[in-house]
Enzyme design. Structure first.
Site, PDB file in Angstrom:
ATOM      1  N   CYS A  41      19.906  19.458 -25.716  1.00  0.00           N
ATOM      2  CA  CYS A  41      19.510  19.980 -27.020  1.00  0.00           C
ATOM      3  C   CYS A  41      18.073  20.491 -27.036  1.00  0.00           C
ATOM      4  CB  CYS A  41      19.689  18.892 -28.080  1.00  0.00           C
ATOM      5  SG  CYS A  41      19.111  19.387 -29.712  1.00  0.00           S
ATOM      6  N   TRP A  74      27.125  12.917 -31.411  1.00  0.00           N
ATOM      7  CA  TRP A  74      26.669  12.743 -30.045  1.00  0.00           C
ATOM      8  C   TRP A  74      27.073  11.335 -29.595  1.00  0.00           C
ATOM      9  CZ3 TRP A  74      24.268  16.618 -27.318  1.00  0.00           C
ATOM     10  CH2 TRP A  74      23.769  17.687 -28.054  1.00  0.00           C
ATOM     11  N   THR A 108      22.387  14.554 -35.785  1.00  0.00           N
ATOM     12  CA  THR A 108      21.560  15.384 -34.929  1.00  0.00           C
ATOM     13  C   THR A 108      20.625  14.566 -34.057  1.00  0.00           C
ATOM     14  OG1 THR A 108      19.842  15.607 -36.639  1.00  0.00           O
ATOM     15  CG2 THR A 108      21.610  17.249 -36.634  1.00  0.00           C
ATOM     16  N   TYR A 172      20.839  31.141 -32.007  1.00  0.00           N
ATOM     17  CA  TYR A 172      22.029  30.560 -32.638  1.00  0.00           C
ATOM     18  C   TYR A 172      22.629  31.538 -33.653  1.00  0.00           C
ATOM     19  CZ  TYR A 172      21.174  25.994 -30.567  1.00  0.00           C
ATOM     20  OH  TYR A 172      21.015  24.969 -29.663  1.00  0.00           O
TER      21      TYR A 172
END
Length: 331
Positions: A41, A74, A108, A172
């Site tokens: 990430c 995650w 996140t 993105y």
């Protein structure tokens, strides 16, 4: 997504801060918190870099989520038994749900977790790096650089905002665009900003002033992923990073600076983007390239002057448990 198919990032974060005076209820304490990242990430990469530069490895432990996950969370699939060895959890969602049952927003990284309670304290990635550089001052190593010097803050903020809007998030916006017009607009903004950065960095070693700052920390994670994933996977393909002389030399300069390249695992980066993004790459095939050995080639940026760490010093090598694989040729 917006009505025209533009990608719009959810900016809802837990904004509680860990501060020297504990005014939000979370005082800085050695050993109390765990920084959870994923090597894949780019947003988490920032906090890993600043933790290294500040020398906080012994006071703020590091949990590493694996590159593969589903839409829920995650997870710690790289750890023995699939559990984080400190938090004892299989998915990061568990720490979010302990903070707020049924946590409604995105799970996140980076996230800082309060180890005694197992609850996420914050996932505000912009604030995390600024606070690691300031609120944690009592625990920083001797020689830690000042990444946010007061006299340069307005310029750092201005450059960092441009980089975030058009580059960090811009790739993105290209990759997740659901319509040609949305993609074209994002593509044009991305490359206009990259051209601006190419010109800016042609005659100066760093983005602001003559030392590393928060602005460099914010740009690097996107540049280091550019040829490996954004150029092809996200259709950001006007040129490769290696075809932009100033930006490619700048990126290699940072990569070879202790604290930057030693946080990068290209295999995990590619596995995440090419396997997790089923809508973009439904086969899940991960490309073998590109060749990464060029990241260690001479960059020649020393001739521009500058002092990477200002009046400080480079950080020591990372702890053995946090070292990433050495670079090699693809194939």
């Amino acid at each position: 997504m917006t009505g025209d198919g533009s990608f719009e990032r959810d900016r809802t974060y837990i904004t509680t801060r860990i501060t020297a005076d504990g005014r939000d209820g979370f005082p800085v304490e050695a050993g109390r918190y765990r920084l959870v990242i994923a090597r894949a990430c780019p947003w988490a990469n920032r906090s890993a870099i600043v933790r290294r530069l500040m020398g906080l490895e012994d006071v703020l432990s590091l949990g590493i989520a694996g590159p593969l996950h589903d839409e829920r969370s995650w997870c710690f699939h790289l750890d023995p038994g699939g559990r984080d060895p400190v938090l004892g959890i299989e998915t990061l969602r568990e720490a979010y749900d302990r903070r707020e049952p049924g946590y409604p927003s995105g799970i996140t990284v980076p996230a800082i977790v309060d180890v005694p309670t197992g609850r996420v304290v914050t996932n505000d990635f912009e604030r995390i790096t600024l606070d690691l550089g300031s609120e944690w001052a009592a625990h920083q190593r001797d020689g830690a650089p000042d990444l946010y010097p007061e006299g340069w803050r307005d310029e750092i903020d201005d450059v960092a905002d441009k980089v975030y809007r058009d580059v960090n998030d811009g790739v993105y916006q290209c990759g997740f665009a659901a319509g040609q017009q949305a993609y074209d607009k994002a593509y044009q903004r991305l490359w206009a900003r990259l051209d601006w950065l190419e010109e800016r960095l042609a005659g100066r070693r760093y983005l602001v002033g003559d030392t590393l700052t928060e602005a460099d920390v914010r740009l690097f994670p996107t540049l280091v992923r550019f040829d490996a994933v954004y150029h092809g996977h996200f259709k950001c393909n006007r040129q490769k990073l290696t075809e932009l002389p100033a930006l490619w030399a700048y990126a290699r300069d940072l990569f070879q600076t202790p604290g930057f390249g030693d946080t990068i695992d290209f295999a995990q980066i590619k596995a995440h983007y090419y396997v997790v993004h089923h809508d973009i790459n439904p086969t899940g095939v991960v490309p073998r390239g590109p060749d990464t050995s060029g990241w260690l080639s001479p960059h020649g940026r020393e001739q521009l002057g500058g002092r990477p760490f200002g009046d400080g010093t480079p950080p020591p090598p990372p702890p053995p448990a946090e070292r990433v694989p050495r670079l090699g040729r693809a194939g």
